[in-house]
Design a protein around this motif. Structure first.
Motif, short mmCIF file in Angstrom:
data_model
loop_
_atom_site.label_atom_id
_atom_site.label_comp_id
_atom_site.label_asym_id
_atom_site.label_seq_id
_atom_site.Cartn_x
_atom_site.Cartn_y
_atom_site.Cartn_z
N GLY A 73 40.18 22.22 55.23
CA GLY A 73 40.25 23.42 55.15
C GLY A 73 40.46 24.14 53.59
N ALA A 74 39.69 23.59 52.67
CA ALA A 74 40.07 24.15 51.36
C ALA A 74 39.51 25.47 51.35
N GLN A 75 40.07 26.40 50.47
CA GLN A 75 39.65 27.89 50.17
C GLN A 75 38.82 27.49 48.73
N PRO A 76 37.58 28.51 48.78
CA PRO A 76 36.67 28.21 47.67
C PRO A 76 37.52 28.30 46.41
N TYR A 77 36.81 27.43 45.40
CA TYR A 77 37.15 27.67 43.93
C TYR A 77 36.96 29.04 43.47
N ARG A 78 38.06 29.34 42.57
CA ARG A 78 38.23 30.81 42.38
C ARG A 78 37.30 30.76 40.69
N GLY A 79 36.29 31.47 40.49
CA GLY A 79 35.60 31.57 39.39
C GLY A 79 34.41 30.47 39.49
N THR A 80 34.11 30.00 38.15
CA THR A 80 33.30 28.80 38.06
C THR A 80 33.68 27.85 37.51
N PRO A 81 33.81 26.49 38.23
CA PRO A 81 34.14 25.27 37.93
C PRO A 81 33.50 24.56 36.64
N THR A 82 34.35 24.03 35.99
CA THR A 82 33.82 23.36 34.51
C THR A 82 33.41 21.98 34.97
N ASN A 83 32.19 21.68 34.51
CA ASN A 83 31.93 20.17 35.07
C ASN A 83 32.39 19.18 33.82
N LEU A 84 32.73 17.91 34.35
CA LEU A 84 33.29 16.76 33.67
C LEU A 84 32.18 16.18 32.77
N THR A 85 32.48 15.85 31.76
CA THR A 85 31.29 14.76 30.94
C THR A 85 31.79 13.43 31.33
N LEU A 86 30.94 12.84 31.98
CA LEU A 86 31.16 11.56 32.67
C LEU A 86 30.49 10.22 31.79
N PRO A 87 31.08 9.07 31.71
CA PRO A 87 32.18 8.71 32.37
C PRO A 87 33.48 8.86 31.43
N LEU A 88 34.55 9.14 32.41
CA LEU A 88 35.80 9.23 31.83
C LEU A 88 36.62 7.93 31.30
N SER A 89 37.59 8.12 30.50
CA SER A 89 38.20 7.12 29.95
C SER A 89 39.71 6.90 30.44
N PHE A 90 40.21 7.79 31.40
CA PHE A 90 41.61 7.54 31.69
C PHE A 90 41.93 7.90 33.45
N LEU A 91 42.75 7.52 33.96
CA LEU A 91 43.30 7.72 35.16
C LEU A 91 44.70 8.10 35.29
N TYR A 92 45.09 9.36 35.46
CA TYR A 92 46.46 9.86 35.69
C TYR A 92 47.00 9.73 36.93
N ILE A 93 48.25 9.01 37.09
CA ILE A 93 48.69 8.80 38.40
C ILE A 93 49.99 9.92 38.67
N HIS A 94 49.85 10.54 39.82
CA HIS A 94 50.95 11.50 40.24
C HIS A 94 51.55 11.41 41.52
N HIS A 95 52.75 11.99 41.55
CA HIS A 95 52.99 12.22 43.05
C HIS A 95 53.34 13.65 43.29
N THR A 96 53.10 14.21 44.44
CA THR A 96 53.39 15.69 44.68
C THR A 96 54.51 16.01 44.61
N TYR A 97 55.62 15.18 44.90
CA TYR A 97 57.11 15.61 44.92
C TYR A 97 57.34 16.38 45.93
N GLN A 98 56.64 17.63 46.24
CA GLN A 98 56.59 18.67 47.49
C GLN A 98 55.15 18.84 47.74
N PRO A 99 54.78 18.50 49.14
CA PRO A 99 55.81 17.82 50.19
C PRO A 99 56.23 16.53 49.74
N ALA A 100 57.36 16.37 50.12
CA ALA A 100 58.25 14.92 49.92
C ALA A 100 57.95 13.88 50.45
N GLN A 101 57.66 14.35 51.98
CA GLN A 101 57.31 13.27 52.79
C GLN A 101 55.79 12.86 53.15
N PRO A 102 55.74 11.42 52.96
CA PRO A 102 54.06 10.92 52.98
C PRO A 102 53.62 11.48 54.28
#
Length: 939
Positions: free
Chosen positions: A312-341
């Motif tokens: 149920g995603a809302q549309p991207y606002r504006g024009t997205p910028t394309n990535l130049t592939l392949p990439l060199s990094f993977l960045y790991i996050h947690h959402t923190y909120q929502p806190a429950q898996p």
């Protein structure tokens, strides 16, 4: 008559449907399909699963010469249903369910499942039917199950692609007009003959068909579909992941080998071609081989992704910028909120919408910031996706993908399957698809952005110490032993560094190198395993620094000094193992076929039997007061350095026996395999039980199940014989005072009774000191044993079952704080608590009176399961831990009377505890007894 009755049932049901509207009253959701089947079964309680499947297929006119050859004429009765007996609307709806077709951008014969994915109904039902008939209908040319559900569909898609009748070989996925009442499924690209939904249905058909071919009397169809697609109580009770649709990819991969699938796809196409007007092809094998490479990469190696339109995603606002592939990094996050898996599609989709609103409305971003988000429901959720630059890692968004785990992972880890989804499937897929460079680097968010604790302490620790380290996270070899802690992860890192410095280092080389450098040798071991090296040149300790040699030696030399035990490491499951018998067991397994001694089994003698024999002799001669054990506790579970025993030591402590059991299990496994893996990979797989376990590897490759797997591997008569022989051999090679052989046999026989009761019959228990218990407040009251009752609870809060030592220990500390601070009790109330990680956790234990069942605390033990089990059951292994192991151990130890009574908490106190689902299961336990149940109030 039976078939006439079935037709009558169908007519009555369809007449009922007609009074509530035409087929428009149905939505294309699996729950609606299940309700239809339930109504059929309700009107005819004797409707078996095969009757139901054949009835649906016949009424929908889903038939062909190909299917008749594979499965018969589609009916087992005397009379085949005639479509004219059904109304036009009724026939049309059933036909629309079963007849898969693509017209333009729309796909028919597809339903939405509760996990957010879509499946074609035809291959699903055909797979079930093929599994049920597999033993009755055997064809020489093809395997009925493969040919009916999947192989033909794949072959036709590969051939169509080859002939350029379509531009795609496989796929695509699609989106529904409404996830609550889905009616129109629109594809997201040019269609192939084998869309994602068709393949999903075929995979499910193969998995369920295979399951049914192995079972006795199968369930009714509605129960099978509920169990598989809703994965509720049955799945939570530990049923095979093969009975959960969200794991279809990994379970299909575990079930089917690609060479077999290639062979069956070729044969199925040839058979189909013989029965139809399809033009001949010369290189069908080459076409199939190439197509299956695409199939494996797309549906087995890559993770399943829920597209934006489905959450149920809302549309991207504006024009997205394309990535130049392949990439060199993977960045790991947690959402923190929502806190429950999030553990369901509906919950994860709601979390995604919430995060997108926050990112767009509150932060003013164009879209949700992450590239992908991992739920704990088995799926990745598409954020900005593979092509668009994200807003996840300030000043680094164009350099890599940002993947976040839904939840707060400051003190606990994500679900193992969620970790594997990102760590293994996502990364492999990204490299294969040229979206990440092969030597990409993994960073936690905090490493490149100041002022954030993301991705949480627990998750950041995991990505810097686990399989994530395979991906260019650098380590330096320590220069002095003080930087080592006695944790299995540190041992694995040492081995990884050795392997990195010598890429050709095989597992046997690594084990021998460690044993030689640590001076772990004896006449006994040389007789069993040789001189400890296969090469022309033996590694000299002088080639290592003094500190390095000292540390390796401290790992390999097991010793007890006073109350301290050395040569022991802490494992991720919260238990401790001696390293020496572990490594010697691995070496013995690898050499087992080469070094055969007539009098003795090398694997038993090297890893376990001698240690048991010496401990039994020591007890007999009163050189120690204990025959076996005890367990111990570490000074710090994060950086363990000192291991202190909790009682008088025997020569065979718990840690020594744990290491020996692990050595036996892994040694036996290696003796049966072909070319073995490298040592670090073997230890990772066994002690971290991450990706491989999540992918369905044998419980024998998980340390938490060492007791049950050792019990399945070894018979007590064989262990007794080998222990006696090992002790006699050791006596001949050492200065052990003589003992008569018949006396040895008696000591061993008696000692092994203690061993079996303590390590095989009793459950493994994590002691209070290991989960971080606070002291009892006041003076505990001792119980008068044996007790007569066992009271079963669930914690309700924490509501989520814990599946790792770190998570379960945190839950125990949380409950103790609540019981002591909020309720004012002296301690955590329960006697023991069962996690879903394979262990019991000691609460007040065997001796102290608890505070678990008001008015009954002195009469019995209170055992609780971590989690809310109102609507689902605990994991099957957790149930067995309490129902079987705990009770058997308690009776054998005279802590429960043999005719003890089991009660659910609600039976004696006015509460809903232990939850409806768990209580229903407890009512089936052998010692359960009914009583007058008090009026219930909420937990």
């Amino acid at each position: 008559m039976a078939k006439v009755l079935l037709i009558s049932v169908l007519l009555v049901f369809m007449t009922w449907c007609g009074t509530h509207g035409n087929e428009g009253a149905f939505s294309f959701h699996m729950d609606d399909v299940i309700r239809i089947v339930e109504d059929l079964e309700r009107l005819n309680p004797e409707l078996e699963i095969l009757d139901a499947v054949e009835l649906l297929r016949s009424a929908g006119r889903y038939d062909s010469a190909y299917l008749r050859l594979l499965l018969g004429d589609g009916t087992r009765g005397d009379r085949k249903p005639v479509p004219s007996e059904l109304s036009q609307d009724q026939t049309h709806f059933i036909s629309s369910l079963i007849n898969h077709e693509v017209f333009g951008a729309r796909e028919g014969g597809v339903v939405l499942t509760p996990d957010g994915t879509s499946v074609a109904v035809a291959p699903l039902l055909i797979g079930i039917e093929a599994g049920l008939k597999q033993k009755r209908i055997a064809l020489e040319k093809v395997d009925v199950l493969y040919a009916a559900s999947l192989a033909k569909n794949l072959a036709l898609s590969f051939v169509s692609h080859h002939r350029r009748q379509n531009s795609e070989r496989l796929g695509p996925d699609g989106c529904w007009d409404d996830v609550k009442t889905p009616r129109v499924f629109t594809l997201m690209g040019d269609p192939s003959p084998a869309t994602d939904a068709l393949i999903n249905g075929a995979l499910d058909g193969v998995i369920l068909g295979d399951q049914l071919s192995k079972e006795g009397k199968p369930p009714v169809l509605s129960a099978l579909l509920k169990r598989y697609y809703r994965y509720g109580a049955e799945a939570a009770a530990g049923s095979s992941p093969g009975l959960q649709s969200r794991f279809r990819r990994r379970n299909f991969a575990a079930l089917v080998s690609m060479p077999v699938l290639q062979k069956q796809t070729v044969k199925s196409f040839i058979l189909y071609r013989e029965l139809s007007s399809l033009l001949p092809l010369r290189d069908i094998e080459g076409i199939v081989r190439e197509g299956l490479q695409d199939f494996q990469q797309r549906y087995l190696d890559c993770p399943p992704v829920i597209p934006r339109c489905m959450w149920g995603a809302q549309p991207y606002r504006g024009t997205p910028t394309n990535l130049t592939l392949p990439l060199s990094f993977l960045y790991i996050h947690h959402t923190y909120q929502p806190a429950q898996p999030c553990t369901t599609f509906s919950q994860c989709a709601a979390d995604m919408r919430s995060m997108q609103r926050f990112h767009q409305e509150d932060r003013g971003w164009d879209d949700i910031g992450y590239s992908f988000v991992a739920g704990s429901d088995g799926y990745l959720y598409e954020g900005r996706g593979w092509e668009w630059r994200g807003a996840h890692t300030k000043r680094h968004n164009s350099k890599g993908y940002g993947v976040s785990f839904i939840g707060d992972f400051t003190s606990v880890l994500p679900d193992a399957s969620a970790l594997a989804l990102v760590r293994d499937s996502f990364t492999k897929c990204a490299v294969q698809g040229a979206r990440l460079v092969p030597d990409f680097t993994v960073h936690g968010h905090r490493q490149v952005v100041k002022g954030t604790s993301c991705p949480g302490d627990a998750l950041h620790s995991e990505i810097t110490t686990s399989y994530f380290t395979n991906y260019n996270v650098k380590h330096t070899f320590p220069l002095f032993p003080g930087v080592f802690s006695f944790h299995m992860d540190d041992v694995i890192r040492i081995v990884e560094d050795l392997e990195r410095l010598s890429p050709e280092l095989e597992i046997l080389d690594a084990v021998e190198l460690l044993r030689s450098a640590g001076h772990y040798d004896s006449a006994y071991l040389r007789l069993l395993l040789g001189d400890g090296t296969r090469s022309d040149r033996k590694p000299e300790p002088s080639e290592l620094s003094q500190d390095q040699t000292h540390f390796i030696s401290s790992l390999l030399h097991h010793e007890v000094s006073g109350a301290r035990e050395g040569g022991v490491v802490l494992t991720p499951d919260g238990t401790s193992v001696a390293v020496a018998p572990l490594l010697v067991g691995i070496e013995a397994g690898l050499k087992w076929k080469r070094i055969a001694l007539e009098s003795i089994d090398v694997l038993y003698a090297a890893s376990l039997a001698k240690h048991l024999g010496l401990s039994f002799v020591g007890h007999h001669r009163r050189q120690n007061s204990e025959r076996l054990g005890p367990d111990g506790c570490w000074d710090d579970v994060k950086t363990p350095r000192v291991f202190t025993l909790m009682g008088d030591p025997s020569p065979a402590t718990d840690a020594l026996i744990n290491g020996a059991l692990d050595g036996m299990i892994l040694g036996d496994q290696l003796s049966k395999e072909g070319k073995p893996t490298v040592l670090s990979a073997l230890l990772k797989r066994y002690y971290r039980y991450g990706a491989e376990a999540a992918a369905g590897s044998s419980p024998g490759l998980q340390s938490r199940f060492r007791r049950r797997n050792f019990a399945a591997l070894v018979s007590m008569p064989v262990l007794q014989e080998q222990t006696v022989k090992s002790l006699i051999l050791y006596r001949e090679l050492s200065s052990l005072p003589p003992l008569e052989d018949n006396l040895i046999e008696g000591m061993v026989r008696e000692g092994l009774q203690d061993f079996q009761q303590r390590y095989l019959d009793c459950p493994p228990v994590i002691p209070r000191c290991m989960w971080g218990a606070q002291p009892y407040r006041g003076t505990p009251t001792n119980l008068t044993l044996p007790l007569s009752f066992l009271y079963i609870h669930h914690t309700h809060q924490p509501a989520q079952p814990c599946t790792s030592f770190s998570q379960c220990a945190a839950d125990m500390r949380s409950m103790q704080r609540f019981h002591q601070e909020d309720r004012g009790w002296d301690d955590i109330g329960y006697s023991f608590v069962a996690g879903s990680d394979g262990y019991l956790y000691e609460g007040r234990g065997w001796e102290w009176r608890g505070a678990h069942t008001k008015g009954h605390n002195s009469k019995g033990y209170g055992v609780s399961f971590i989690g809310d089990f109102t609507s689902v059951l605990p994991d099957a292994s957790a149930l067995a831990l309490v129902r079987d192991s705990f009770t058997k151990c308690a009776v054998q130890g005279a802590r429960l009377v043999p005719d003890f009574t089991v009660h659910g908490h609600r039976q004696v106190v006015n509460t809903s505890c232990p939850g409806d689902a768990l209580y229903s299961d407890v009512m089936t336990w052998k010692h359960f007894k009914e009583v007058q149940t008090p009026e219930r109030t909420p937990f």
